[in-house]
Design a protein around this motif. Structure first.
Motif: not given
Length: 223
Positions: A81-94
Protein backbone atom coordinates in the motif's frame (compact mmCIF):
# COMPACT_ATOMS: atom_id res chain seq x y z
CA UNK A 1 42.00 2.93 -32.28
CA UNK A 2 44.00 3.03 -35.58
CA UNK A 3 46.93 5.03 -34.15
CA UNK A 4 47.33 2.62 -31.26
CA UNK A 5 47.63 -0.38 -33.59
CA UNK A 6 50.32 1.35 -35.72
CA UNK A 7 52.67 2.10 -32.80
CA UNK A 8 52.23 -1.30 -31.22
CA UNK A 9 50.15 -0.17 -28.28
CA UNK A 10 47.30 -2.36 -27.14
CA UNK A 11 43.98 -1.48 -28.58
CA UNK A 12 41.60 0.30 -26.29
CA UNK A 13 38.36 -1.51 -25.77
CA UNK A 14 35.51 0.88 -25.26
CA UNK A 15 33.65 0.11 -22.05
CA UNK A 16 29.91 0.55 -22.49
CA UNK A 17 28.45 3.04 -20.09
CA UNK A 18 26.03 1.51 -17.63
CA UNK A 19 22.95 3.66 -17.67
CA UNK A 20 19.95 3.45 -15.44
CA UNK A 21 16.89 2.18 -17.29
CA UNK A 22 14.20 4.66 -18.12
CA UNK A 23 12.06 5.26 -15.06
CA UNK A 24 14.40 3.21 -12.89
CA UNK A 25 12.88 4.27 -9.53
CA UNK A 26 9.52 2.95 -10.69
CA UNK A 27 11.11 -0.25 -12.00
CA UNK A 28 12.81 -1.05 -8.71
CA UNK A 29 9.80 -0.12 -6.62
CA UNK A 30 7.57 -2.21 -8.88
CA UNK A 31 9.94 -5.13 -8.28
CA UNK A 32 9.57 -4.61 -4.53
CA UNK A 33 5.79 -4.48 -4.91
CA UNK A 34 5.93 -7.77 -6.80
CA UNK A 35 7.95 -9.34 -3.99
CA UNK A 36 5.44 -8.00 -1.45
CA UNK A 37 2.54 -9.48 -3.43
CA UNK A 38 4.30 -12.85 -3.63
CA UNK A 39 4.92 -12.80 0.12
CA UNK A 40 1.23 -12.13 0.73
CA UNK A 41 0.40 -15.07 -1.54
CA UNK A 42 2.66 -17.31 0.56
CA UNK A 43 0.82 -16.20 3.70
CA UNK A 44 -2.57 -17.09 2.22
CA UNK A 45 -1.20 -20.39 0.93
CA UNK A 46 0.08 -21.29 4.39
CA UNK A 47 -3.21 -20.37 6.06
CA UNK A 48 -5.16 -22.47 3.57
CA UNK A 49 -3.11 -25.66 3.67
CA UNK A 50 -1.15 -25.73 6.93
CA UNK A 51 -2.11 -25.74 10.60
CA UNK A 52 -0.84 -23.11 13.03
CA UNK A 53 2.68 -23.54 14.35
CA UNK A 54 1.61 -24.34 17.97
CA UNK A 55 -0.46 -27.26 16.64
CA UNK A 56 2.50 -28.90 14.92
CA UNK A 57 3.84 -32.09 16.41
CA UNK A 58 7.44 -31.14 15.66
CA UNK A 59 9.10 -27.79 16.37
CA UNK A 60 12.57 -26.84 15.16
CA UNK A 61 14.34 -23.65 14.03
CA UNK A 62 13.90 -24.41 10.32
CA UNK A 63 10.15 -24.90 10.57
CA UNK A 64 9.87 -21.87 12.86
CA UNK A 65 11.73 -19.74 10.29
CA UNK A 66 9.44 -20.98 7.51
CA UNK A 67 6.35 -20.07 9.54
CA UNK A 68 7.81 -16.68 10.39
CA UNK A 69 8.62 -15.81 6.77
CA UNK A 70 5.24 -16.95 5.49
CA UNK A 71 3.37 -15.25 8.33
CA UNK A 72 4.17 -11.66 7.40
CA UNK A 73 1.30 -11.24 4.96
CA UNK A 74 -0.26 -8.29 6.78
CA UNK A 75 3.04 -6.45 7.01
CA UNK A 76 3.72 -6.95 3.29
CA UNK A 77 0.24 -5.68 2.46
CA UNK A 78 1.11 -2.44 4.26
CA UNK A 79 4.40 -2.25 2.32
CA UNK A 80 2.47 -2.75 -0.92
CA UNK A 81 0.00 0.00 0.00
CA UNK A 82 2.79 2.44 0.89
CA UNK A 83 4.62 1.81 -2.39
CA UNK A 84 1.42 2.08 -4.43
CA UNK A 85 0.54 5.28 -2.63
CA UNK A 86 3.97 6.72 -3.33
CA UNK A 87 3.90 5.87 -7.05
CA UNK A 88 0.28 6.81 -7.72
CA UNK A 89 0.38 9.81 -5.40
CA UNK A 90 3.53 11.08 -7.09
CA UNK A 91 1.91 10.94 -10.51
CA UNK A 92 -1.13 12.79 -9.17
CA UNK A 93 0.86 15.61 -7.58
CA UNK A 94 2.98 16.03 -10.73
CA UNK A 95 -0.12 16.25 -12.92
CA UNK A 96 -1.76 18.76 -10.60
CA UNK A 97 1.39 20.91 -10.36
CA UNK A 98 1.79 20.93 -14.16
CA UNK A 99 -1.84 21.92 -14.60
CA UNK A 100 -2.74 18.98 -16.86
CA UNK A 101 -4.79 16.99 -14.37
CA UNK A 102 -7.62 14.94 -15.89
CA UNK A 103 -10.15 12.95 -13.89
CA UNK A 104 -11.09 11.05 -17.02
CA UNK A 105 -7.57 9.81 -17.74
CA UNK A 106 -6.89 9.12 -14.08
CA UNK A 107 -10.06 7.09 -13.50
CA UNK A 108 -9.53 5.14 -16.71
CA UNK A 109 -6.02 4.16 -15.59
CA UNK A 110 -6.95 3.35 -12.00
CA UNK A 111 -10.21 1.49 -12.70
CA UNK A 112 -8.61 -0.54 -15.46
CA UNK A 113 -5.85 -1.60 -13.10
CA UNK A 114 -8.31 -2.53 -10.35
CA UNK A 115 -11.05 -4.20 -12.38
CA UNK A 116 -8.60 -6.37 -14.28
CA UNK A 117 -7.92 -7.97 -10.88
CA UNK A 118 -11.31 -7.63 -9.19
CA UNK A 119 -13.66 -9.03 -11.85
CA UNK A 120 -11.74 -12.29 -12.50
CA UNK A 121 -11.35 -12.73 -8.72
CA UNK A 122 -15.10 -12.36 -8.20
CA UNK A 123 -16.13 -14.60 -11.10
CA UNK A 124 -13.54 -17.34 -10.70
CA UNK A 125 -13.66 -17.27 -6.91
CA UNK A 126 -17.45 -17.36 -6.88
CA UNK A 127 -17.53 -20.30 -9.31
CA UNK A 128 -14.95 -22.20 -7.24
CA UNK A 129 -16.96 -21.56 -4.06
CA UNK A 130 -20.20 -22.73 -5.68
CA UNK A 131 -18.55 -25.94 -6.87
CA UNK A 132 -16.96 -26.48 -3.46
CA UNK A 133 -20.21 -25.97 -1.58
CA UNK A 134 -21.90 -28.58 -3.76
CA UNK A 135 -19.09 -31.10 -3.34
CA UNK A 136 -19.97 -33.97 -0.98
CA UNK A 137 -18.04 -33.84 2.27
CA UNK A 138 -17.23 -30.11 2.10
CA UNK A 139 -20.11 -28.89 4.28
CA UNK A 140 -17.87 -28.20 7.28
CA UNK A 141 -15.29 -26.33 5.21
CA UNK A 142 -17.77 -23.89 3.66
CA UNK A 143 -19.72 -23.39 6.88
CA UNK A 144 -16.70 -21.84 8.63
CA UNK A 145 -16.20 -24.77 10.99
CA UNK A 146 -13.04 -26.26 9.52
CA UNK A 147 -10.65 -24.29 11.74
CA UNK A 148 -8.90 -22.81 8.69
CA UNK A 149 -8.01 -19.11 8.74
CA UNK A 150 -8.83 -18.79 5.05
CA UNK A 151 -12.36 -20.19 5.57
CA UNK A 152 -13.48 -18.92 8.95
CA UNK A 153 -16.83 -17.46 7.77
CA UNK A 154 -19.97 -19.11 6.48
CA UNK A 155 -19.51 -18.85 2.72
CA UNK A 156 -23.19 -19.59 2.09
CA UNK A 157 -24.15 -16.19 3.55
CA UNK A 158 -21.52 -14.30 1.55
CA UNK A 159 -22.13 -15.85 -1.88
CA UNK A 160 -25.09 -13.67 -2.86
CA UNK A 161 -25.86 -11.27 -5.70
CA UNK A 162 -26.20 -8.16 -3.45
CA UNK A 163 -22.74 -8.83 -1.96
CA UNK A 164 -21.37 -9.45 -5.45
CA UNK A 165 -22.76 -6.09 -6.64
CA UNK A 166 -21.37 -4.29 -3.57
CA UNK A 167 -17.93 -5.81 -4.14
CA UNK A 168 -18.02 -4.67 -7.77
CA UNK A 169 -18.43 -1.13 -6.40
CA UNK A 170 -15.56 -1.58 -3.92
CA UNK A 171 -17.90 -1.43 -0.91
CA UNK A 172 -16.64 -4.56 0.82
CA UNK A 173 -15.76 -4.06 4.52
CA UNK A 174 -17.66 -0.73 4.51
CA UNK A 175 -20.68 -0.10 6.76
CA UNK A 176 -23.46 1.29 4.56
CA UNK A 177 -26.41 3.35 5.84
CA UNK A 178 -28.99 1.12 7.50
CA UNK A 179 -26.49 -1.65 8.28
CA UNK A 180 -25.70 -0.45 11.79
CA UNK A 181 -22.37 -1.80 12.96
CA UNK A 182 -22.28 -4.48 10.26
CA UNK A 183 -20.04 -4.21 7.21
CA UNK A 184 -20.45 -5.42 3.65
CA UNK A 185 -18.86 -8.86 3.47
CA UNK A 186 -16.28 -9.88 0.91
CA UNK A 187 -17.78 -12.07 -1.79
CA UNK A 188 -17.72 -15.80 -1.04
CA UNK A 189 -14.58 -17.03 0.65
CA UNK A 190 -12.33 -14.37 -0.86
CA UNK A 191 -11.44 -12.43 2.29
CA UNK A 192 -8.41 -10.70 0.72
CA UNK A 193 -10.80 -8.62 -1.42
CA UNK A 194 -10.79 -6.13 1.47
CA UNK A 195 -7.49 -4.78 0.12
CA UNK A 196 -9.01 -3.68 -3.22
CA UNK A 197 -11.64 -1.67 -1.39
CA UNK A 198 -8.95 0.13 0.61
CA UNK A 199 -6.90 0.75 -2.51
CA UNK A 200 -9.83 2.14 -4.51
CA UNK A 201 -10.92 4.62 -1.88
CA UNK A 202 -7.36 5.81 -1.42
CA UNK A 203 -7.21 6.40 -5.17
CA UNK A 204 -10.34 8.52 -4.86
CA UNK A 205 -9.34 10.44 -1.73
CA UNK A 206 -5.78 11.43 -2.62
CA UNK A 207 -6.56 13.40 -5.82
CA UNK A 208 -9.31 15.27 -3.97
CA UNK A 209 -6.86 16.28 -1.26
CA UNK A 210 -4.19 17.19 -3.80
CA UNK A 211 -6.61 19.35 -5.81
CA UNK A 212 -7.90 21.03 -2.65
CA UNK A 213 -4.35 21.81 -1.55
CA UNK A 214 -3.55 23.19 -4.99
CA UNK A 215 -6.57 25.50 -4.91
CA UNK A 216 -5.63 26.71 -1.44
CA UNK A 217 -2.09 27.42 -2.62
CA UNK A 218 -3.38 29.31 -5.67
CA UNK A 219 -5.70 31.38 -3.48
CA UNK A 220 -2.82 32.26 -1.16
CA UNK A 221 -0.72 33.45 -4.11
CA UNK A 222 -3.56 35.58 -5.47
CA UNK A 223 -4.39 37.19 -2.13
Amino acid sequence: MTINSQVGLPKTVATPRVQAPHGSPSVHLDALRGFAAFSVLLNHWRDAFFVDYPKLGIHNPLVAAAYLITGLGHQWVIVFFVLSGYLVGGSVTRSVSRGNWSWRAYLLARLTRLYIVLLPALLLGGAADWIGMHTPGAETVYSGQSGMHALSADVHRNLTLPILAANCLFLQTIALPGMGSQHVATFGSNGPLWSLSNEFWYYMAFPLLALLRSEEHTSELQS
